[in-house]
Write an enzyme that holds these catalytic residues in place. Structure first.
Site, PDB file in Angstrom:
ATOM      1  CD1 TRP A 330      14.184 -31.276   9.502  1.00 27.75           C
ATOM      2  CD2 TRP A 330      13.546 -29.797   7.499  1.00 27.75           C
ATOM      3  NE1 TRP A 330      13.941 -30.101   9.948  1.00 27.75           N
ATOM      4  CE2 TRP A 330      13.650 -29.241   9.284  1.00 27.75           C
ATOM      5  CE3 TRP A 330      12.709 -29.494   6.757  1.00 27.75           C
ATOM      6  CZ2 TRP A 330      13.630 -28.257   8.838  1.00 27.75           C
ATOM      7  CZ3 TRP A 330      12.666 -28.801   6.663  1.00 27.75           C
ATOM      8  CH2 TRP A 330      12.671 -27.764   7.522  1.00 27.75           C
ATOM      9  CG  HIS A 331       9.383 -30.754   5.792  1.00 28.12           C
ATOM     10  ND1 HIS A 331      10.605 -30.679   4.694  1.00 28.12           N
ATOM     11  CD2 HIS A 331       8.571 -29.117   5.942  1.00 28.12           C
ATOM     12  CE1 HIS A 331      10.513 -29.792   4.072  1.00 28.12           C
ATOM     13  NE2 HIS A 331       9.972 -28.077   4.816  1.00 28.12           N
ATOM     14  CB  VAL A 332       8.181 -37.103   9.195  1.00 28.31           C
ATOM     15  CG1 VAL A 332       7.290 -37.721   9.962  1.00 28.31           C
ATOM     16  CG2 VAL A 332       8.428 -37.385   7.424  1.00 28.31           C
TER      17      VAL A 332
END
Length: 409
Positions: A330-332
């Protein structure tokens, strides 16, 4: 103009909040005015978020409008469907459709960097809100057809649009449906102003000093080794990340209280956590609890129900691996992936190891919980594990490793 990112933003915000405060102090409803103000601030935020690039601003605005219509259709359609039928397969399809815009937004930069405009500020947090409503409808917690204006207000609530906190619809709707008395609003106003000043202290004073007077000047210090510089960066970045993020959350909570919404807390002294589980109950709590409730618990329940694995620790560990891998993915953003994937794997690993340690300690009782020395040492140990995780998250470890400097430290 980013949310809570400049003093000019606060001056404009203060001016718009005056009618809200006047109505609140008189014990009158300010919901209608706040909804209109919310729309105006979305326009202000999205008209400035692309640093004057008109095309990017238009693309972001179009994406936001399409996303909102898409989520409204999915949510309203699924609530109507649930009154007639209750098929599990339909629920999974609806969840996939709800997160589809986020998946497209995250994956496009890897296909073509020129497609990075597909998406907009805060798409992740808005998606989490939409998925949450779908899941709570599936659980029977939401049964009625939600008023469209309240639903849009919840999804596009501007104080939390960028980085949370992630509220829950039923709690949010209860707040905006209840008109506080003059005395109750005075207390909310007092809390709100205090949280805003706390945000200024955290983000614009402490966070600013750590970033500008330490992190950005580390390379100018010639009398320390590269390894020592990286150690200082690890701890400095961890503290900066907390004060910057907690400052933003304090702003969002403070403004929400002034608007009559008791937005939940996002941080609870995370650096005094006794273990990694305790940390995730204190750090970015609304996101952590969202993943716990809507990913981890459901996955564990599903595996247990299917009876594929009988060992509860093994099921729990599978849940943690999936959970933190998803958080890492998700942080990508913007094509950068490696450090976030490693960050997710790192936290999955230490959660699994702690799970086994906890099981072992319950049996052998070698690590007394009420011993003061053990308590302090546990905090110290956890703090260092957490800081190393943030070091991975920052991307500095990847750069340090790829540069080969670690071989000469």
């Amino acid at each position: 103009m980013t949310v809570f990112g400049s003093f000019s933003f606060f001056f404009i915000l203060a001016a718009f909040l005056i009618p809200t405060v006047i109505l609140g102090l008189q014990g009158k409803s300010n919901k209608t005015y706040n909804m209109i103000m919310n729309l105006l601030f979305l326009i202000i935020i999205f008209s400035n978020v692309s640093n004057g690039n008109v095309n990017k601003t238009i693309y972001a605005a179009i994406c936001l409008v399409i996303f909102t219509i898409w989520q409204m259709m999915i949510i309203k359609g699924y609530i109507a469907y649930r009154k007639r039928e209750n098929k599990t397969s339909t629920f999974y399809i609806v969840v996939i459709l709800s997160i589809l815009p986020l998946v497209i937004s995250k994956s496009m930069p890897f296909i073509d960097k020129h497609l990075s405009f597909i998406g907009f500020l805060g798409i992740s947090y808005l998606t989490f809100k939409g998925v949450q409503i779908v899941m709570e409808t599936r659980d029977g917690l939401i049964k009625e057809q939600l008023p469209l204006d309240r639903l849009i207000y919840f999804i596009l609530y501007f104080p939390a649009v960028s980085s949370g906190p992630i509220d829950r619809y039923r709690r949010f709707d209860k707040d905006i449906s209840t008109v506080p008395t003059s005395e109750q609003y005075q207390e909310m106003l007092y809390i709100g102003i205090n949280r805003i000043f706390q945000g200024f202290l955290y983000k614009f004073i402490i966070g600013y000093l750590i970033n500008n007077e330490l992190l950005l000047k580390l390379n100018d210090i010639s009398w320390i080794s590269t390894f020592q510089r990286e150690i200082i960066y690890m701890y400095g970045y961890s503290l900066y990340l907390f004060f910057d993020f907690a400052g933003y959350s304090a702003f969002a909570i403070g403004v929400s209280y002034i608007m009559g919404v008791r937005t939940p807390e996002n941080f609870n002294k995370p650096f005094i956590s006794r273990n990694i589980k305790d940390f995730w109950n204190r750090w970015h709590m609304t996101l952590s609890f969202w993943f716990r409730d809507y990913v981890y618990m459901r996955l564990v329940f599903w595996i247990t129900k299917k009876k594929w694995i009988k060992d509860r620790i093994a099921i729990s560990n599978i849940g943690y691996v999936v959970l933190f891998m998803l958080m890492g993915i998700w942080h990508v953003a913007g094509g950068a992936a490696l450090q976030y994937i490693v960050y997710g794997l790192y936290h999955a690993l230490i959660m699994v190891l702690y799970n086994y340690f906890e099981k072992w300690n319950k049996k052998h009782k070698k690590w007394p919980q009420k011993n003061k020395f053990v308590h302090v040492f546990s905090i110290f140990l956890t703090f260092n594990f957490i800081c190393f995780g943030f070091y991975i998250f920052s991307g500095h470890l990847t750069n340090y490793w790829q540069s080969g400097n670690f071989l000469h430290s």
